[in-house]
Write a protein that holds these residues in place. Structure first.
Motif, PDB file in Angstrom:
ATOM      1  N   GLU A 152     -22.225  11.658 -15.944  1.00 17.50           N
ATOM      2  CA  GLU A 152     -22.676  11.137 -17.234  1.00 17.50           C
ATOM      3  C   GLU A 152     -21.752  10.023 -17.738  1.00 17.50           C
ATOM      4  OE1 GLU A 152     -23.850  12.729 -21.680  1.00 17.50           O
ATOM      5  OE2 GLU A 152     -23.569  14.154 -20.064  1.00 17.50           O
ATOM      6  N   GLU A 153     -20.455  10.139 -17.480  1.00 19.80           N
ATOM      7  CA  GLU A 153     -19.496   9.121 -17.924  1.00 19.80           C
ATOM      8  C   GLU A 153     -19.424   7.940 -16.957  1.00 19.80           C
ATOM      9  OE1 GLU A 153     -16.454  12.321 -20.029  1.00 19.80           O
ATOM     10  OE2 GLU A 153     -15.908  11.420 -18.121  1.00 19.80           O
ATOM     11  N   LEU A 154     -19.495   8.218 -15.659  1.00 20.51           N
ATOM     12  CA  LEU A 154     -19.293   7.180 -14.639  1.00 20.51           C
ATOM     13  C   LEU A 154     -20.533   6.386 -14.279  1.00 20.51           C
ATOM     14  CD1 LEU A 154     -17.146   9.185 -12.080  1.00 20.51           C
ATOM     15  CD2 LEU A 154     -16.358   7.334 -13.559  1.00 20.51           C
ATOM     16  N   MET A 155     -21.647   7.087 -14.140  1.00 22.66           N
ATOM     17  CA  MET A 155     -22.863   6.441 -13.641  1.00 22.66           C
ATOM     18  C   MET A 155     -24.121   7.115 -14.189  1.00 22.66           C
ATOM     19  SD  MET A 155     -22.716   7.677  -9.672  1.00 22.66           S
ATOM     20  CE  MET A 155     -21.065   8.248  -9.340  1.00 22.66           C
ATOM     21  N   PRO A 156     -24.301   7.080 -15.504  1.00 22.17           N
ATOM     22  CA  PRO A 156     -25.469   7.736 -16.088  1.00 22.17           C
ATOM     23  C   PRO A 156     -26.758   7.184 -15.489  1.00 22.17           C
ATOM     24  CG  PRO A 156     -24.399   6.305 -17.706  1.00 22.17           C
ATOM     25  CD  PRO A 156     -23.532   6.337 -16.491  1.00 22.17           C
ATOM     26  N   GLY A 157     -27.678   8.084 -15.207  1.00 22.10           N
ATOM     27  CA  GLY A 157     -28.960   7.680 -14.649  1.00 22.10           C
ATOM     28  C   GLY A 157     -28.955   7.449 -13.143  1.00 22.10           C
ATOM     29  N   ALA A 158     -27.832   7.689 -12.489  1.00 24.39           N
ATOM     30  CA  ALA A 158     -27.746   7.492 -11.035  1.00 24.39           C
ATOM     31  C   ALA A 158     -28.677   8.478 -10.324  1.00 24.39           C
ATOM     32  CB  ALA A 158     -26.312   7.688 -10.555  1.00 24.39           C
ATOM     33  N   SER A 159     -29.194   8.058  -9.194  1.00 22.79           N
ATOM     34  CA  SER A 159     -30.045   8.939  -8.399  1.00 22.79           C
ATOM     35  C   SER A 159     -29.194  10.019  -7.736  1.00 22.79           C
ATOM     36  CB  SER A 159     -30.778   8.137  -7.323  1.00 22.79           C
ATOM     37  OG  SER A 159     -29.858   7.705  -6.324  1.00 22.79           O
ATOM     38  N   ASP A 160     -29.851  11.082  -7.301  1.00 24.21           N
ATOM     39  CA  ASP A 160     -29.134  12.148  -6.601  1.00 24.21           C
ATOM     40  C   ASP A 160     -28.441  11.599  -5.356  1.00 24.21           C
ATOM     41  OD1 ASP A 160     -30.045  13.901  -8.524  1.00 24.21           O
ATOM     42  OD2 ASP A 160     -31.540  14.848  -7.234  1.00 24.21           O
ATOM     43  N   ALA A 161     -29.092  10.692  -4.656  1.00 20.88           N
ATOM     44  CA  ALA A 161     -28.493  10.101  -3.452  1.00 20.88           C
ATOM     45  C   ALA A 161     -27.239   9.298  -3.798  1.00 20.88           C
ATOM     46  CB  ALA A 161     -29.511   9.217  -2.727  1.00 20.88           C
ATOM     47  N   GLN A 162     -27.267   8.570  -4.905  1.00 22.78           N
ATOM     48  CA  GLN A 162     -26.088   7.808  -5.326  1.00 22.78           C
ATOM     49  C   GLN A 162     -24.946   8.743  -5.709  1.00 22.78           C
ATOM     50  OE1 GLN A 162     -28.270   5.643  -8.363  1.00 22.78           O
ATOM     51  NE2 GLN A 162     -27.821   3.697  -7.326  1.00 22.78           N
ATOM     52  N   VAL A 163     -25.272   9.821  -6.375  1.00 23.13           N
ATOM     53  CA  VAL A 163     -24.256  10.800  -6.765  1.00 23.13           C
ATOM     54  C   VAL A 163     -23.639  11.422  -5.516  1.00 23.13           C
ATOM     55  CG1 VAL A 163     -23.878  13.015  -7.930  1.00 23.13           C
ATOM     56  CG2 VAL A 163     -25.293  11.259  -9.024  1.00 23.13           C
ATOM     57  N   MET A 164     -24.473  11.790  -4.557  1.00 28.10           N
ATOM     58  CA  MET A 164     -23.998  12.391  -3.314  1.00 28.10           C
ATOM     59  C   MET A 164     -23.085  11.415  -2.566  1.00 28.10           C
ATOM     60  SD  MET A 164     -24.437  15.162  -1.269  1.00 28.10           S
ATOM     61  CE  MET A 164     -26.094  15.734  -1.131  1.00 28.10           C
ATOM     62  N   THR A 165     -23.472  10.167  -2.496  1.00 28.66           N
ATOM     63  CA  THR A 165     -22.667   9.160  -1.814  1.00 28.66           C
ATOM     64  C   THR A 165     -21.311   8.983  -2.501  1.00 28.66           C
ATOM     65  OG1 THR A 165     -24.635   8.018  -1.017  1.00 28.66           O
ATOM     66  CG2 THR A 165     -22.597   6.727  -1.107  1.00 28.66           C
ATOM     67  N   GLU A 193     -31.936  19.878  -0.550  1.00 20.61           N
ATOM     68  CA  GLU A 193     -32.887  19.108   0.260  1.00 20.61           C
ATOM     69  C   GLU A 193     -32.227  17.862   0.842  1.00 20.61           C
ATOM     70  OE1 GLU A 193     -36.859  16.395  -0.160  1.00 20.61           O
ATOM     71  OE2 GLU A 193     -36.692  18.101  -1.515  1.00 20.61           O
ATOM     72  N   LEU A 194     -31.427  17.166   0.034  1.00 23.94           N
ATOM     73  CA  LEU A 194     -30.746  15.970   0.536  1.00 23.94           C
ATOM     74  C   LEU A 194     -29.856  16.298   1.731  1.00 23.94           C
ATOM     75  CD1 LEU A 194     -29.673  14.167  -2.762  1.00 23.94           C
ATOM     76  CD2 LEU A 194     -31.525  13.521  -1.219  1.00 23.94           C
ATOM     77  N   VAL A 195     -29.200  17.434   1.676  1.00 25.55           N
ATOM     78  CA  VAL A 195     -28.267  17.827   2.732  1.00 25.55           C
ATOM     79  C   VAL A 195     -28.992  18.397   3.947  1.00 25.55           C
ATOM     80  CG1 VAL A 195     -26.442  19.473   3.298  1.00 25.55           C
ATOM     81  CG2 VAL A 195     -26.377  18.259   1.141  1.00 25.55           C
ATOM     82  N   PHE A 196     -29.827  19.394   3.715  1.00 22.38           N
ATOM     83  CA  PHE A 196     -30.383  20.153   4.826  1.00 22.38           C
ATOM     84  C   PHE A 196     -31.675  19.555   5.391  1.00 22.38           C
ATOM     85  CE2 PHE A 196     -27.838  23.272   2.402  1.00 22.38           C
ATOM     86  CZ  PHE A 196     -26.895  23.531   3.381  1.00 22.38           C
TER      87      PHE A 196
END
Length: 120
Positions: free
Chosen positions: A29-42, A60-63
């Protein structure tokens, strides 16, 4: 001690409590609000952060999609809990990082399950 990245849905009181207890924690929320799950994972993977979320889509992204994983993913199941509960849970988990590293950990108030991450 592991460092954490908490997803946008992480309660602010729990985030404050972690920081007050000296836990290294970054917030989507502080660093990258609205980021996609893939962006957060990266981001979590690139910075070697444990990803903490209430969002089951990371499984799902992982497995299913085979994304590169962070050192650990902690999925906290949505249940009626106090806003401080996630902080208490994480402070307990990080005392035994060897039990969490390399795993997708699903936590509820009654159970904890671990599944080995495929890309670690």
């Amino acid at each position: 001690m592991p460092k954490l990245l908490v997803n946008e849905n992480f309660p602010l009181p729990a985030l404050r409590r972690l920081r007050e207890n000296g836990i290294g924690v970054e917030s989507v929320e502080e660093l990258m609000p609205g980021a996609s799950d893939a962006q957060v994972m990266t981001y979590a993977s690139s910075n070697e952060l444990w990803l903490v979320t209430f969002d089951r889509d990371y499984g799902e992204l992982v497995f299913a999609r085979g994304m590169v994983c962070p050192p650990a993913i902690v999925y906290i199941r949505q249940e009626p809990v106090t806003p401080a509960y996630p902080a208490d849970l994480l402070m307990e988990l990080i005392t035994q990082p060897e039990e969490v590293e390399g795993s997708f950990v699903t936590v509820s108030s009654r159970t904890t399950r671990k599944r080995k991450l495929p890309n670690r």
